[in-house]
Design an enzyme around this catalytic site. Structure first.
Site, mmCIF file in Angstrom:
data_model
loop_
_atom_site.group_PDB
_atom_site.id
_atom_site.type_symbol
_atom_site.label_atom_id
_atom_site.label_comp_id
_atom_site.label_asym_id
_atom_site.label_seq_id
_atom_site.Cartn_x
_atom_site.Cartn_y
_atom_site.Cartn_z
ATOM 1 N N ASP A 45 0.866 -1.161 0.000
ATOM 2 C CA ASP A 45 0.000 0.000 0.000
ATOM 3 C C ASP A 45 0.917 1.229 0.000
ATOM 4 O O ASP A 45 2.099 1.131 0.345
ATOM 5 C CB ASP A 45 -0.880 -0.025 1.258
ATOM 6 C CG ASP A 45 -1.635 1.259 1.476
ATOM 7 O OD1 ASP A 45 -2.406 1.647 0.569
ATOM 8 O OD2 ASP A 45 -1.444 1.885 2.526
ATOM 9 N N ASP A 105 -0.134 5.241 0.703
ATOM 10 C CA ASP A 105 -0.389 6.224 1.761
ATOM 11 C C ASP A 105 -0.534 5.529 3.113
ATOM 12 O O ASP A 105 -1.369 4.637 3.270
ATOM 13 C CB ASP A 105 -1.682 6.988 1.472
ATOM 14 C CG ASP A 105 -1.601 7.841 0.223
ATOM 15 O OD1 ASP A 105 -1.806 9.051 0.334
ATOM 16 O OD2 ASP A 105 -1.342 7.285 -0.853
ATOM 17 N N ASP A 159 -1.587 -1.033 5.767
ATOM 18 C CA ASP A 159 -1.804 -0.388 7.061
ATOM 19 C C ASP A 159 -3.255 -0.387 7.498
ATOM 20 O O ASP A 159 -3.594 0.257 8.491
ATOM 21 C CB ASP A 159 -1.299 1.061 7.012
ATOM 22 C CG ASP A 159 -2.126 1.944 6.083
ATOM 23 O OD1 ASP A 159 -2.744 1.409 5.142
ATOM 24 O OD2 ASP A 159 -2.147 3.170 6.288
#
Length: 224
Positions: A10, A12, A174
């Protein structure tokens, strides 16, 4: 140790702390609309499902706005994108351990890739401006395929581009969206506890590992 033939990330909240740029774009949009500005903590909580959903959350002032299938107002979305195109990558920076972790994984000969819900128009420039582009063999953006995370489609598509099976791939993210996408695709899933998790602590998810940094993740991966 986890054996892998590729690693997907991922963007951001996992590799990059982009909240300052997103906050600047959000407040630029709100000024255009004649509305009060938001604090950076709100933006950090709202990130996770792409810009249209971020705009809906900002305007509504809550996370649940992303569950509304109606698109955000055209004027608001256009304003956000206009401001974000200017600031994208200016204040964003890799989290601690990211660059060392990427270097270690590349040294192992593993192909690396990005799976993000950020639009194509912003993904490439962000990777270039932050020095991550040279590490990546593939990048899949949120508007590139018919479905985005948490659907497994972009993960499976990226694995196909890299010529590896999802079962031989580690996905590092995240949030629950990364967890769901990676698990449904059949990947091993590592999660970092420091990112943008939409209010849900990832340490409660049954992933394969919680890693403090990308460098720590690299220490758990082998090509054997």
């Amino acid at each position: 140790m986890f054996s892998a033939k590729a690693v997907l990330f991922d963007l951001d909240g996992t590799l990059l702390d982009t909240v300052l740029d997103l906050h600047a774009a959000a407040n630029g949009m709100l000024r255009d609309l004649g509305r009060p500005e938001v604090v950076i903590e709100d933006i950090r909580a709202y990130v996770g499902r792409g810009i249209p959903n971020l705009v809906k959350r900002i305007l509504a002032g809550n996370l649940e706005a992303a569950d509304d299938p109606a698109p955000p107002p055209d004027a608001a979305l256009a304003s956000f994108k206009r401001h974000y195109a200017v600031v994208n990558g200016l204040a964003s920076k890799p989290f601690p351990g990211v660059m060392d972790g990427l270097k270690a994984l590349k040294a192992m000969g593993l192909p690396l890739g990005i799976i993000t819900n950020k639009a194509v128009a912003f993904t490439g420039p962000l990777l270039e401006r932050t020095g991550l582009a040279s590490f990546m063999s593939v990048a899949v953006s949120g508007d590139q395929l018919p479905r985005a995370k948490p659907d497994p489609m972009p993960v499976i598509w990226a694995c196909g581009r890299l010529g590896v099976s999802p079962a031989d791939t580690v996905l590092i993210g995240d949030s629950i969206n990364d967890f769901k996408a990676g698990r449904a695709a059949g990947c091993k899933v590592f999660l970092v506890p420091y990112g943008y998790n939409e209010g849900q602590d990832v340490r409660g998810l049954e992933c394969d590992a919680i890693v403090a940094t990308i460098q720590a993740a690299a220490n758990l991966i082998t090509t054997a």
